[in-house]
Scaffold this active site. Structure first.
Site, PDB file in Angstrom:
ATOM      1  N   LYS A 172      -2.771  -6.699   1.449  1.00  0.00           N
ATOM      2  CA  LYS A 172      -3.672  -5.771   1.379  1.00  0.00           C
ATOM      3  C   LYS A 172      -4.898  -6.212   1.253  1.00  0.00           C
ATOM      4  O   LYS A 172      -5.218  -6.972   0.605  1.00  0.00           O
ATOM      5  CB  LYS A 172      -3.205  -4.763   0.225  1.00  0.00           C
ATOM      6  CG  LYS A 172      -4.040  -3.534   0.111  1.00  0.00           C
ATOM      7  CD  LYS A 172      -3.781  -2.387  -0.653  1.00  0.00           C
ATOM      8  CE  LYS A 172      -4.371  -1.206  -0.766  1.00  0.00           C
ATOM      9  NZ  LYS A 172      -3.778  -0.224  -1.902  1.00  0.00           N
ATOM     10  N   SER A 203      -2.615   4.446  -0.631  1.00  0.00           N
ATOM     11  CA  SER A 203      -3.681   3.735  -0.046  1.00  0.00           C
ATOM     12  C   SER A 203      -3.224   2.350   0.776  1.00  0.00           C
ATOM     13  O   SER A 203      -3.856   1.975   1.623  1.00  0.00           O
ATOM     14  CB  SER A 203      -4.770   3.497  -0.905  1.00  0.00           C
ATOM     15  OG  SER A 203      -4.300   2.585  -1.825  1.00  0.00           O
ATOM     16  N   SER A 217       0.046   4.263  -4.661  1.00  0.00           N
ATOM     17  CA  SER A 217      -0.261   3.639  -3.384  1.00  0.00           C
ATOM     18  C   SER A 217       0.622   2.568  -2.871  1.00  0.00           C
ATOM     19  O   SER A 217       0.257   2.231  -1.688  1.00  0.00           O
ATOM     20  CB  SER A 217      -1.831   3.045  -3.449  1.00  0.00           C
ATOM     21  OG  SER A 217      -2.822   3.932  -3.496  1.00  0.00           O
TER      22      SER A 217
END
Lengths: 480, 94, 485
Positions: free
Chosen positions: C76, C151, C175
């Site tokens: 990420k 997210s 997330s």
């Protein structure tokens, strides 16, 4: 300077003492002073994305030392909070400080002004990080930011508003300054900003119970500036009120060049710091065992040592306080007394007189004195046993200061030994009487001055080496 | 209701420009969220200790040692404005 | 080959049926073919990936390989990795090249994984749909018109589409678990303090926790074992002996008490999701587990508490983005105040600005007690609810999300509606507990549904054991989205 007539000046002082750790409070970067810009600013200090603070044990240990030294309470659990505001020398956009639960609360500092004593209570002392520096030299109209100082550990020490007038404020600051150095938590270097005072100053009419509106004065990096700034600010506030105005609560900057305080433009807008517990830092737990271990490592404190000097050595309060103004001086004094085997009063006179003058001249601390405690004790000894007159002793001290050796060697080399031999002195006295019949007659006629002149003749004949006490006694006996 | 003055003040504190439209849509959104979170007041939290750190840990300390080397050149490689090792900003007036 | 799990690829690598270089080239070619449409990865570094694949092959040849040596993964884009930009999905950091590695990047590199690039995300991890990225929305591999969740939507989409076999993520309010559910893969958010936050750009520090996406509970265990562990650089990293998160994979679940909160399968959960979750509970019961009803009465206030606490922390965490030392700097600002305001207004997106302003509000003078302090008290109530529930059960189970993946650009942009996407995941972050999401069925339009398993603190191995038992008797985790939908 005293307060304007009819007015009382009320002062509380916030002191930022830089803690003498090797590394920063939340990073492993060095705290050494004077490095090239940003070379001691780690990722944590410049607030890179993703980095995190880890608290330095050494900073906490020093806070505990302080708490114990002032008789405050060391909190078993204290909390680091974020103080949020934007400023280029504050890279995270917040300062990590302590707010609701500081590491130390309470305690007091005892000060003396003109021989009278006063206890100034402390509100609290908390750990926080220092900010960086803005350099305003011209970089094409820009300001340069050096973050070497960012993250340096500070102990902010807050006094109650119990100081009245600039002299008390200075006495407080000096006593606190001596204490933090004494307990080894701060080097006290004011030029380098290691010990900085902000003064909260307000005025009120004598007899008024309510405190006036205060102004905070920053940039007081010497005791002289502290005194001048408070006097200026008190006068300004009194004049303002007497002219029908009101004091506005604000932060003001001491301008040493102009000798006045002025509004800090950067602090103009009212702040809302939005303090909240720092989520990166769980509460700081300090165990009773840790506190006791620190207590065990504390040196005898200056107040206790001063009391001991008065009780054990019969020194005056002033002597005791002056000797304990610095740990080095106090240690020096104790070493002299130990080596001299007593006679502490004379030792104190020498340390506070000739030695302190010498140290001032050389601008060094007692631990760097060119005259060692043992050497000074040797000199004290030679005065006590009558080998040296007071005048000769000062000459020997100067020679020792010049590095000419121990007292005895200098005495021999310069022939300064006092003549105390009764036979030899009797001969000198007889000679003086024989040579000065007029003085003898005058003395017998009641002129005391003549006696002193006869003593002077004997001293002169001995090249200043005759023991004046013995000469006095012999002359008195001989002249009846 | 969040007043325009309050919104302006929040933007000032957060160093964010008020949107060009005067912030009406933003004000509406913030109002919606703040009005919705206000239901927290319904909870009876008398005597409840706030939970600021999950697991209620206490702080671990590091030893006082210098461990960080000088990395300012690497750090300043991505800096927008630097001179002589200093970060540059528009003139600061104290 | 691309459909295999990490554990299966690991065996293939060690048996020399495939080299890491071949495997890496395979996934790079899939990225080249599919990423343009999905927008899952924002940085791909073929050269570096192949170099580390070859290094992994040398270790494999010398028989010095661990279970993850040679496995391609993506990070990420909020984990700092030296030499690559770390954008956080923001214009603010679009050109920011981190001068250091995050703890988990170091750990996974030491474990021999091959890092192929960085995954798209909601800006600064604020979002539940991955529509808030400066680099554009990520598309769900199951239906390109739908969101992958957020997210960590880029990481989830990349794993779901088999662009990489595994990817790291971060989970502040769901997330990892929410996008895992919406893309039909597995994701774990460990106990707060299990994985170091060092080098993970902070959103809400007391809630953020790094975790990982993969195709099976076994894979999650392998990756978490490599990622987790004490790190002195993070004061909230918990000092514990290293653990093997796969140690309970084969533990029997007979007699296991699965708590199902009565609030979790009622209103607010769409029927297709509820049906799939009930089916999963039936499967677990069939394996010998027992379902008990538990209650989490303060659950209702968890989301509003989160939307006070997270923005409060974020408003402070994101103050460092001021255009001075790194990141976006507005051109030609005449004074300091406008440099700050313009750099931040240009560099930060609307949702980020909104949360910063909310956080500023709830911390400001006069509102702190009513909002921030009250929210932290409610947080305690939420955590206490879990503690009480765990007196009656060993794990808690329920849906990960209220619905399956929703369309990109869903009309009626009410921020609160979006916040309620994380209704079931947020309480877990507030309490700092571990949570896993595994695929457990198909809902509306054949889209994946996630089952969330929540454990006591440090019960990851137990959660993964339950998930593994479920996956031994089902194949939802093996289902892949259509290649060209």
């Amino acid at each position: 300077m005293s307060a304007p007539a009819g007015w009382e000046v009320v002062i509380g002082i916030e002191t930022h003492a830089q803690l003498s750790t090797a590394s920063k409070i939340f990073s492993g970067a060095s705290t050494a002073f004077g490095a090239a810009p940003n070379t001691q600013a780690s990722g944590v200090d410049i607030a890179l994305p993703g980095v995190l603070p880890v608290l330095n044990r050494g900073a906490v240990e020093r806070a505990i030392r302080f708490g114990l030294a002032v008789g405050g309470t060391v909190a078993p659990l204290s909390v680091f909070a974020r103080k949020n505001y934007f400023y280029p020398d504050l890279p995270k956009g917040y300062q990590i400080s302590q707010y609701e639960l500081p590491v130390v609360s309470g305690g007091a500092i005892d000060i003396a002004v003109d021989g009278s004593h006063k206890r100034i209570r402390l509100t609290r002392a908390h750990l926080e990080e220092d900010a960086g520096k803005s350099l305003h030299e011209d970089f094409h109209g820009m300001t340069g930011i050096d973050l070497n100082r960012a993250g340096t550990p500070l102990l902010e020490i807050v006094s109650e508003p119990e100081l009245r007038g600039s002299r008390e404020a200075v006495a407080y600051a000096k006593t606190l300054h001596a204490l933090v150095r004494w307990i080894g938590i701060c080097d006290g270097n004011m030029q380098e900003g290691s010990f900085r005072c902000d003064a909260n100053v307000s005025v009120r009419r004598v007899g008024e119970a309510k405190l006036g509106t205060r102004c905070e004065i920053k940039n007081l990096n010497s005791f002289r500036f502290l005194e001048k700034a408070i006097d200026y600010e008190a006068r300004r506030q009194v004049e303002l009120i007497e002219d029908g105005g009101t004091v506005v609560q604000e932060t003001r900057l001491w301008d040493p060049a102009r000798g006045e305080t002025r509004t800090m433009r950067s602090k103009e807008d009212a702040h809302d710091y939005r303090y909240f517990p720092d989520p990166d830092l769980p509460p700081l737990s300090i165990s009773p065992a840790w506190v006791e271990a620190v207590r065990g490592s504390l040196p005898e404190l200056p107040s206790a040592m001063g009391e001991r000097f008065v009780a054990a050595h019969g020194l005056t309060d002033w002597e005791a306080r002056t000797l304990t103004a610095s740990k080095a001086l106090a240690a020096y004094f104790e070493a002299v007394v130990a080596a001299a085997g007593g006679d502490a009063k004379s030792c104190a006179n020498w340390v506070l007189g000739e030695l302190s003058a010498l140290l001032n001249r050389l601008e060094v601390e007692a631990d760097a004195s060119p005259v060692s405690p043992a050497a000074l004790a040797g000199l004290v000894h030679r005065v006590r046993d009558g080998t040296l007159s007071g005048k000769a002793a000062k000459e020997v001290f100067e020679a020792m200061a010049q590095g000419e050796g121990e007292a005895d060697a200098i005495i021999e080399q310069r022939g300064l030994r006092q003549v105390s031999d009764a036979g030899a002195l009797a001969q000198l006295v007889e000679a003086a009487i024989a040579a000065n019949p007029k003085l003898v007659d005058d003395y017998r006629a009641g002129k005391d001055k003549a006696f002193n002149a006869l003593v002077g003749q004997v001293m002169k004949a001995s090249a200043g080496r005759a023991n004046p006490g013995q000469v006095n006694a012999l002359l008195k006996a001989r002249l009846g | 209701m969040l007043s325009t003055e309050e919104l302006r003040r929040l933007c000032e504190l957060a160093r964010i420009d008020l949107p060009a439209d005067g912030g009406a849509a933003l004000q509406h959104d913030l109002d919606r969220v703040l009005g919705w979170v206000a239901q927290l007041a319904e909870a009876d939290t008398e005597g409840v200790t706030p939970l600021t750190h999950p697991g209620d840990p206490t702080l671990r300390l590091r030893e006082d040692r210098v461990t960080e080397p000088d990395e300012h050149e690497a750090f300043q490689r991505t800096a927008p404005a630097v001179e002589d090792g200093l970060y540059l900003v528009p003139k600061v007036i104290e | 080959m691309h459909a295999l799990s990490v554990a299966e690829l690991s065996v293939a690598l060690r048996e020399r049926r495939v080299s890491s270089e071949e495997l890496t080239r395979l996934f790079l070619s899939r990225i080249a073919r599919l990423n343009g449409r999905l927008n899952a990865l924002v940085t791909v570094d073929e050269e570096r990936a192949l170099a580390s694949a070859r290094a992994a092959d040398r270790r494999l040849a010398r028989r010095e390989a661990g279970p993850l040596t040679g496995i391609p993964i993506a990070h990420k884009d909020l984990f700092c990795a030296r030499g690559w930009r770390t954008t956080c999905g923001s214009r603010m950091l679009a050109d920011f090249v981190a001068p250091y590695d995050a703890h988990i990047v170091e750990r996974l590199e030491a474990a021999g994984t091959v890092h192929v690039g960085k995954a798209n995300m909601d800006e600064f991890a604020m979002g539940s749909s991955n529509e808030n990225s400066y680099f554009g929305p990520v598309r769900n591999p199951w239906d390109a018109a739908r969101v992958p969740g957020g997210s960590s939507g880029g990481s989830a989409a990349a794993v779901a589409a088999r662009l990489v076999p595994a990817a790291t993520g971060s989970d502040t309010g769901g997330s990892i678990r929410q996008p895992a559910a919406l893309t039909g893969i597995c994701g774990i958010k460990p106990t707060y303090g299990a994985v170091s936050r060092y080098g993970m750009v902070a959103y809400a520090s007391s809630l953020d926790q790094a975790g990982v996406f993969a195709h099976s509970a076994e894979d999650l265990a392998l990756l978490l074992t490599a990622m987790a562990g004490f790190d002195p650089r993070d004061a909230t990293s918990v000092e514990r002996a290293p653990e093997d998160y796969g140690r309970a994979l084969n533990a029997p679940i007979a007699g296991l008490r699965i708590g199902v909160p009565r609030q979790y399968l009622g209103d607010g959960v769409s029927p297709d999701v509820a049906r799939a979750v009930r089916g999963a509970l039936d499967t677990l019961t069939g394996l010998g587990a027992r379902v008990v009803e538990v209650s989490l009465p303060n659950q209702r206030l968890a989301v509003p508490a989160y939307y006070v606490i997270a923005p409060a922390e974020a408003s402070s965490n994101l103050s460092r983005f001021d255009g001075v030392r790194y990141g976006h700097r507005a051109e030609g600002a005449a004074d300091l105040a406008s440099l700050y305001r313009r750099s931040r207004s240009e560099g930060l997106g609307p949702e980020v600005q909104r949360r910063i302003l909310i956080g500023t509000y709830v911390l400001s003078h006069g509102y702190y007690d009513a909002y921030y302090r009250q929210a932290q008290k409610v947080r305690r109530l939420v955590a206490d609810d879990f503690a009480r529930a765990f007196e009656q059960c060993d794990v808690i189970a329920g849906p990960t999300t209220p619905t399956v993946a929703f369309p990109i650009g869903r009309p009626g942009t009410d921020p609160v509606q979006m916040y309620l996407e994380d209704l079931f995941t947020i309480p877990v972050n507030l309490a700092g507990l571990p949570g896993v999401s595994i695929p457990c069925g198909a809902g509306e339009a054949g889209l994946p549904v996630g089952l969330q398993l929540i454990g006591r603190a440090w019960d990851e191995a137990k959660l993964l054991g339950v998930a593994h038992a479920y996956q031994q008797s089902t194949d939802w985790h093996r289902r892949a989205p259509p290649e060209e939908p």
